[in-house]
Design a protein around this motif. Structure first.
Motif, PDB file in Angstrom:
ATOM      1  N   LYS A 124     -11.726   0.074  -9.161  1.00  0.00           N
ATOM      2  CA  LYS A 124     -10.606   0.734  -8.492  1.00  0.00           C
ATOM      3  C   LYS A 124      -9.704  -0.288  -7.832  1.00  0.00           C
ATOM      4  O   LYS A 124     -10.100  -1.445  -7.594  1.00  0.00           O
ATOM      5  N   VAL A 181      -0.886   7.224   2.625  1.00  0.00           N
ATOM      6  CA  VAL A 181      -1.936   8.207   2.404  1.00  0.00           C
ATOM      7  C   VAL A 181      -1.356   9.578   2.661  1.00  0.00           C
ATOM      8  O   VAL A 181      -0.809   9.839   3.727  1.00  0.00           O
ATOM      9  N   ALA A 209       0.812  -1.196   0.000  1.00  0.00           N
ATOM     10  CA  ALA A 209       0.000   0.000   0.000  1.00  0.00           C
ATOM     11  C   ALA A 209       0.853   1.257   0.000  1.00  0.00           C
ATOM     12  O   ALA A 209       1.790   1.395   0.759  1.00  0.00           O
ATOM     13  N   ARG A 225      -7.380  -0.504  -4.375  1.00  0.00           N
ATOM     14  CA  ARG A 225      -6.998   0.085  -3.094  1.00  0.00           C
ATOM     15  C   ARG A 225      -6.071  -0.880  -2.372  1.00  0.00           C
ATOM     16  O   ARG A 225      -5.877  -2.017  -2.820  1.00  0.00           O
ATOM     17  N   ASP A 273     -13.243   7.529  -9.642  1.00  0.00           N
ATOM     18  CA  ASP A 273     -13.284   6.072  -9.561  1.00  0.00           C
ATOM     19  C   ASP A 273     -14.647   5.532  -9.970  1.00  0.00           C
ATOM     20  O   ASP A 273     -14.821   4.321 -10.093  1.00  0.00           O
ATOM     21  N   ASP A 322      -8.567   7.875   0.190  1.00  0.00           N
ATOM     22  CA  ASP A 322      -9.051   6.682  -0.499  1.00  0.00           C
ATOM     23  C   ASP A 322      -7.961   5.694  -0.891  1.00  0.00           C
ATOM     24  O   ASP A 322      -8.249   4.530  -1.142  1.00  0.00           O
ATOM     25  N   GLY A 323      -6.731   6.123  -0.984  1.00  0.00           N
ATOM     26  CA  GLY A 323      -5.627   5.188  -1.211  1.00  0.00           C
ATOM     27  C   GLY A 323      -5.694   4.442  -2.526  1.00  0.00           C
ATOM     28  O   GLY A 323      -5.632   3.205  -2.549  1.00  0.00           O
ATOM     29  N   PHE A 324      -5.826   5.158  -3.647  1.00  0.00           N
ATOM     30  CA  PHE A 324      -5.815   4.521  -4.965  1.00  0.00           C
ATOM     31  C   PHE A 324      -4.369   4.222  -5.343  1.00  0.00           C
ATOM     32  O   PHE A 324      -3.678   5.060  -5.927  1.00  0.00           O
ATOM     33  N   SER A 328      -6.664  -2.668   0.020  1.00  0.00           N
ATOM     34  CA  SER A 328      -7.411  -3.880   0.370  1.00  0.00           C
ATOM     35  C   SER A 328      -7.639  -4.790  -0.827  1.00  0.00           C
ATOM     36  O   SER A 328      -8.082  -5.929  -0.670  1.00  0.00           O
TER      37      SER A 328
END
Length: 454
Positions: free
Chosen positions: A388, A73, A70, A390, A436, A173-175, A392
């Motif tokens: 999208k 952010v 990840a 992320r 998104d 949102d962490g794209f 996760s």
């Protein structure tokens, strides 16, 4: 002042960030995203209202055609201004409908400087020339329908779009496959405006709007629209450093086509308790047909695990819509035969398998989902309206809908969904698409009332 200078002057104002300096355009990195070959262009099957530029026809195709670790952010890098002030105060916590708590902040028409949409679209394209073109999308006629042009009952173009709040895109949102540079507001806002200007909707319903007062209200007002905005009581945008205020829903309609009859700003409830989700409901009078149309925009609770809350929010909204759409002097028992036609647009954050979807489909309001008509059987939603990646994992879901009263309104055509190849391996958002979520768009028209056929 000629239209070209008016457009430039307005965009120049919007290009100056609240940091006090002019827009800084950052270089586009071709290696960061799969970019289409060739020069940038507004790549779409339609432009300029109901036809193409300079009278050219939109490209159309029949329904049922196949449509093939990840990162950290970061704090938001846009505006330090606090444009809302007391506007950011929470809504009345009463679970029932209440009067508007925000003033309608539309500029006086006498003070408006109208701008030429074609010129503004060209300026957007010029500002975005270092970015790849948006995905090509066609207008599709559902099976069994054909192009129509009724002078006394022209179609109404409706656009639904979760545009991605700037604070959430950059700060929450962490794209992980989307470079932060692709999200910078000074260019992303042009990409959003380009999409809107390309399709020229009569009614525009937006979610996750956190630049309403400084961007969308002045631009859309100058393009001939009336706007209304309602912020979430506890917007997650406010948790992001250097945010631009709370996000919320916005509803715009073209003033030349409609006049406003009434507005309801609603805070949705679940099991008699107020929630953080809102809706705007407006009853409009069509200047061409003389008929009324009720339009609602909403954004239900996100994330898995909240299915029951979304269902309760949907039930609350449907109950209020039944009351609002009943014509003066009518009763709840007359909700079907005596109601105003209804269009409900929103990011429901719910797949078609969820209870809230079934609630809308089986509602006494007689609603149906427009985008089912893209399928060969007319009964299946698109495979996705958002895609999208992320931290996760990858998420490909159908969450966005345009609902309409099927007995009173007909769907003439819809904007198709881009293919996986068009979206690209890094999914959304990206250098070539600003959100998104995909925009949804359809042309609807009033069905003839029984007494008009006699």
């Amino acid at each position: 002042m000629n239209p070209s200078r008016r457009c430039s002057a307005l965009l120049s104002q919007l290009c100056v960030s609240s940091l006090g300096g002019p827009t800084t355009r950052r270089p586009f990195s071709p290696g960061a995203v799969s970019a289409p070959a060739g020069p940038r262009r507004s790549d779409t099957g339609v432009r300029g209202g109901r036809g193409g530029v300079n009278g050219t026809c939109p490209q159309l195709k029949p329904s049922g055609a196949s449509t093939p670790g990840a990162a950290p952010v970061c704090p938001m890098g846009g505006s330090r201004s606090r444009l809302f002030g007391t506007m950011a105060q929470s809504l009345n916590s009463a679970p029932l409908a209440h009067p508007d708590t925000y003033l309608e902040e539309n500029p006086d028409q006498e003070d408006l400087v109208e701008i030429d949409p074609d010129q503004l679209l060209r300026e957007c394209e010029e500002a975005l020339q270092r970015r790849p073109a948006r995905p090509h999308r066609d207008l599709v006629y559902p099976s069994g329908t054909a192009p129509r042009c009724h002078k006394h009952n022209p179609s109404i173009r409706v656009m639904q779009w979760n545009i991605l709040a700037q604070a959430l895109g950059e700060g929450k949102d962490g794209f992980i496959r989307c470079p932060l540079d692709a999200l910078n507001w000074q260019e992303r806002k042009y990409l959003i405006l380009e999409e809107i200007l390309t399709y020229r909707p009569d009614i525009l319903c937006l979610q996750e709007v956190d630049h309403y007062y400084d961007t969308f209200l002045p631009i859309m007002a100058s393009l001939g629209y009336h706007g209304s905005f309602l912020a979430k009581p506890c917007s997650p945008c406010l948790d992001v450093e250097q945010n631009n205020g709370p996000d919320g829903c916005a509803l715009f309609y073209r003033r030349s086509r409609f006049s406003l009859q009434s507005t309801a700003h609603l805070r949705l409830s679940a099991m008699m308790l107020p929630t953080n989700q809102v809706a705007i409901v407006q009853t409009l009078h069509c200047r061409v047909t003389g008929r009324r149309l009720c339009v609602a925009v909403t954004h239900l609770k996100a994330r898995s695990g909240w299915e029951r809350l979304r269902s309760a929010q949907g039930a609350d909204l449907l109950q209020r819509l039944r009351s609002i759409t009943c014509r003066s002097g009518g009763s709840q028992s007359e909700a079907v035969s005596g109601k105003d036609p209804l269009v409900v647009c929103g990011d429901f954050n719910a797949e078609p398998s969820e209870d809230v979807y079934r609630r809308f489909l089986s509602s006494p309001l007689g609603l149906d989902s427009a985008y089912k008509l893209l399928s060969s059987d007319g009964q299946t939603e698109p495979a996705y309206t958002t895609w999208k990646i992320r931290p996760s994992g990858e998420s490909c879901s159908t969450l966005d809908y345009i609902w309409y009263t099927q007995d009173a309104l007909g769907v003439e055509c819809l904007l198709d969904i881009p293919t996986e190849e068009q979206i690209g391996p890094d999914r959304l958002p990206s250098y070539h698409y600003p959100s998104d979520h995909l925009s949804l768009l359809c042309d609807i028209s009033f069905r003839e009332e029984p007494h008009r056929l006699m």
